[in-house]
Write a protein that holds these residues in place. Structure first.
Motif, PDB file in Angstrom:
ATOM      1  N   ALA A 122       1.678   9.168   6.002  1.00 12.23           N
ATOM      2  CA  ALA A 122       1.237   9.196   7.397  1.00 12.23           C
ATOM      3  C   ALA A 122      -0.257   8.952   7.553  1.00 12.23           C
ATOM      4  N   GLU A 123      -0.997   8.903   6.440  1.00 15.07           N
ATOM      5  CA  GLU A 123      -2.439   8.656   6.542  1.00 15.07           C
ATOM      6  C   GLU A 123      -2.692   7.216   6.985  1.00 15.07           C
ATOM      7  N   PRO A 124      -3.745   6.981   7.822  1.00 19.09           N
ATOM      8  CA  PRO A 124      -4.033   5.623   8.319  1.00 19.09           C
ATOM      9  C   PRO A 124      -4.250   4.632   7.172  1.00 19.09           C
ATOM     10  N   GLU A 152      12.461   0.378   2.676  1.00 20.07           N
ATOM     11  CA  GLU A 152      13.043   1.565   2.062  1.00 20.07           C
ATOM     12  C   GLU A 152      12.665   1.657   0.588  1.00 20.07           C
ATOM     13  N   PHE A 153      12.318   2.871   0.167  1.00 17.93           N
ATOM     14  CA  PHE A 153      11.961   3.136  -1.222  1.00 17.93           C
ATOM     15  C   PHE A 153      12.772   4.322  -1.726  1.00 17.93           C
ATOM     16  N   ILE A 209       0.832  -1.203   0.000  1.00 17.10           N
ATOM     17  CA  ILE A 209       0.000   0.000   0.000  1.00 17.10           C
ATOM     18  C   ILE A 209       0.867   1.254   0.000  1.00 17.10           C
ATOM     19  N   SER A 210       1.931   1.256   0.823  1.00 19.53           N
ATOM     20  CA  SER A 210       2.831   2.412   0.860  1.00 19.53           C
ATOM     21  C   SER A 210       3.486   2.618  -0.500  1.00 19.53           C
ATOM     22  N   ALA A 211       3.913   1.514  -1.130  1.00 19.54           N
ATOM     23  CA  ALA A 211       4.527   1.612  -2.454  1.00 19.54           C
ATOM     24  C   ALA A 211       3.541   2.203  -3.458  1.00 19.54           C
ATOM     25  N   ALA A 212       2.284   1.740  -3.403  1.00 24.06           N
ATOM     26  CA  ALA A 212       1.274   2.242  -4.340  1.00 24.06           C
ATOM     27  C   ALA A 212       1.009   3.737  -4.124  1.00 24.06           C
ATOM     28  N   ARG A 213       0.991   4.178  -2.861  1.00 24.30           N
ATOM     29  CA  ARG A 213       0.760   5.591  -2.571  1.00 24.30           C
ATOM     30  C   ARG A 213       1.859   6.462  -3.177  1.00 24.30           C
ATOM     31  N   ILE A 214       3.096   6.016  -3.017  1.00 23.17           N
ATOM     32  CA  ILE A 214       4.208   6.789  -3.578  1.00 23.17           C
ATOM     33  C   ILE A 214       4.101   6.825  -5.098  1.00 23.17           C
ATOM     34  N   ASP A 215       3.877   5.649  -5.691  1.00 21.70           N
ATOM     35  CA  ASP A 215       3.847   5.530  -7.140  1.00 21.70           C
ATOM     36  C   ASP A 215       2.719   6.366  -7.747  1.00 21.70           C
ATOM     37  N   GLU A 216       1.542   6.319  -7.134  1.00 22.44           N
ATOM     38  CA  GLU A 216       0.384   7.025  -7.678  1.00 22.44           C
ATOM     39  C   GLU A 216       0.511   8.537  -7.529  1.00 22.44           C
ATOM     40  N   ASP A 217       1.276   8.994  -6.540  1.00 22.81           N
ATOM     41  CA  ASP A 217       1.379  10.427  -6.307  1.00 22.81           C
ATOM     42  C   ASP A 217       2.346  11.106  -7.268  1.00 22.81           C
ATOM     43  N   LEU A 218       3.308  10.346  -7.778  1.00 25.66           N
ATOM     44  CA  LEU A 218       4.321  10.956  -8.640  1.00 25.66           C
ATOM     45  C   LEU A 218       3.855  11.001 -10.099  1.00 25.66           C
ATOM     46  N   ARG A 219       4.574  11.745 -10.899  1.00 29.36           N
ATOM     47  CA  ARG A 219       4.221  11.893 -12.306  1.00 29.36           C
ATOM     48  C   ARG A 219       4.553  10.620 -13.085  1.00 29.36           C
ATOM     49  N   PRO A 220       3.898  10.407 -14.218  1.00 30.13           N
ATOM     50  CA  PRO A 220       4.130   9.173 -14.983  1.00 30.13           C
ATOM     51  C   PRO A 220       5.585   8.963 -15.387  1.00 30.13           C
TER      52      PRO A 220
END
Length: 517
Positions: A457-459, A431-432, A409-420
């Motif tokens: 930091a979101e639940p 670590e990412f 889930i943390s990996a997906a949050r990082i990936d989805e927030d950044l540009r393509p």
């Protein structure tokens, strides 16, 4: 503190606290404990103060700091003592306000503890200058100063652990950047063994392979020779050896067994090998076996990494085992590559199997290309090194399956927030690394880091409960055109550790001259 004013008490405590907070190495710790011992002696009015640090490898105590007359220093410094010797003085009947007062011996003690309650040491003060017995205020002050001393010891241990972890990750990165003949199987396997010994603190490492169903034989070694007699005694097929890799022995992707369990599992009738660097006690390495399976993409066992003789004589903890597993991944990748007749196995070179993100090798490739492009562009790149704070506690509390889900889930949050066009990679463990291209400034990169910090930091709702993590993020931008990919990653990694040292849940920017390799 006889005759001390409130202001002088505060000044002494502040002095001790500043000494503790300044600890960044073992040398700093020596100075800090000397200063704290002097504050205790001068403030409480005792002639002698001894700080006895716990030695986990031997489960005893060593007098590392002695403040007092020269004859006392010479007599006590470096002396060891056992739990049994301290136990009578730490009896419940002597306890007062967190300290222990032993009137018959004019002795005042306080136990140094970690935040989790583990004992770090014992501070003993004796020979009161005025002959009086300690008051409650004296006990309170000794306990406060003992807590400050414990902080200093923890700071030094954290610094050692962080330095070792950084060194190991740097070596892993260098393995990803091997080129030419070095990238072939023999070169990678030897580099893995050498890297394990030099960065993880083991005196011996070997990669044992069984080709075509035969007996396991060393393919690479460090600390052992290829023809060491021990390998003749451990002549097993992979089928015979595989019970060693049973889930009951698994720890963070590695397998740790007592000598008795290992010999029993393999039905060995006699002990054919014993570790040399052994300790004593619950934390000590005592002829343990530590192995890591090497499997191909289909899950077939190809061989094992076997390591032994830790230099600190301690059972390795989570971080060392996780990094050892990452070294094993490199070895497994080299085996897959040699079988396929390629220099890099495609699945290994591209993606992390748990999160689906790019892995270290792919990240290194993209970062090199991105740095080349910046030489022809007005904008630059930024590397964000992201570490999930206290992930292991959550993992232990909710279970490993929940831990894997947290990572996904943390990996997906990082990936989805950044540009393509940006790249997100799992660097290892929790670590990412995010590679952001076309970045206009350091401020822009820090804005991205801050956005990710708040997002992570979101639940996170899980089947076993709700988890909430924070992240420490290090940010680095190339300060000159010839900065290498490896140097940029190292700078971001060190900035991340600065964020952790500042209290976690923070982002820090690496500036040239401070944190750059």
């Amino acid at each position: 503190m006889p005759g001390s004013s409130p202001l002088s008490l505060i000044a002494s405590l502040r002095e001790a606290l500043e000494a503790a907070r300044g600890v960044r190495s073992r040398n700093d710790l020596v100075f800090a404990l000397d200063r704290i011992a002097a504050v205790i002696s001068e403030g409480l009015g005792y002639r002698s103060v001894t700080i006895n640090l716990h030695r986990p490898a031997w489960d005893d105590f060593e007098a590392s700091t002695v403040h007092g007359p020269e004859d006392a220093r010479l007599a006590r410094l470096g002396k060891t003592s056992s739990w049994e010797q301290w136990a009578p003085h730490l009896a419940a009947r002597f306890e007062r306000r967190g300290a222990h007062v032993v009137p018959d011996e004019n002795l005042l003690l306080a136990v140094m503890r970690r935040g989790n309650g583990d004992v770090l040491g014992i501070i003993s003060v004796d020979e009161p200058l005025d002959g009086r017995r300690p008051a409650d205020d004296d006990c309170d002050r000794l306990v406060s100063l003992t807590q400050i001393a414990a902080l200093a010891v923890e700071q030094a241990a954290d610094a050692d652990r962080d330095a070792s972890h950084r060194s190991a990750l740097d070596r892993l990165l260098s393995l990803s950047l091997l080129t030419g003949e070095q990238r072939r199987r023999a070169g990678v396997l030897q580099a893995v063994c050498t890297g394990i010994c030099e960065t993880l603190g083991f005196q011996r490492a070997a990669i044992l392979l069984a080709e075509n169903g035969g007996l396991m034989r060393p393919a690479a070694t460090a600390g052992w020779t290829m023809h060491d007699p021990v390998f003749a005694h451990l002549a097993f097929t992979l089928t015979q050896f595989e019970p060693i890799l049973a889930p009951v022995y698994e720890r963070h992707g590695c397998h740790l067994l007592t000598r008795e369990d290992a010999e029993g599992t393999l039905n060995m009738q006699a002990t054919v090998y014993r570790s040399q660097a052994n300790g004593r006690g619950p934390y000590a390495w005592e002829r343990h076996w530590l192995v890591v399976g090497l499997r191909d993409a289909s899950g077939e066992l190809r061989g094992v990494i076997w390591v032994d003789d830790p230099t600190d004589r301690l059972i390795p903890g989570r971080e060392r085992l996780q990094v050892l597993r990452l070294f094993a991944d490199h070895a497994a990748g080299a085996l897959d590559a040699s079988r396929a007749g390629e220099k890099l196995p495609k699945p290994f070179a591209d993606h992390d199997p748990l999160t689906g993100l790019a892995n270290r090798a792919k990240l290194a490739e993209r970062l090199r290309h991105a740095l080349q492009r910046t030489k022809r562009a007005e904008k630059t790149v930024a590397v964000l090194f992201i570490d999930l704070d206290n992930f292991q506690h959550t993992n232990d509390t909710l279970g490993h399956h929940a831990g894997d889900e947290l990572l996904r889930i943390s990996a997906a949050r990082i990936d989805e927030d950044l540009r393509p066009g940006d790249t997100v990679a799992r660097f290892g463990g929790d670590e990412f690394v995010a590679l952001c291209e076309d970045v206009g400034s350091a401020e822009e990169a820090m804005d991205v880091a801050e956005r990710l910090r708040l997002l992570l930091a979101e639940p996170i709702p899980l089947a076993t409960g709700v988890a909430q993590l924070t992240a420490s993020i290090g940010v680095a931008l190339p300060d000159r055109p010839d900065r290498s990919a490896e140097a940029l990653l190292q700078a971001a990694d060190r900035a991340m550790y600065e964020a952790k040292a500042a209290g976690r849940d923070a982002a820090r920017l690496a500036t040239p001259g401070a944190g750059w390799p």
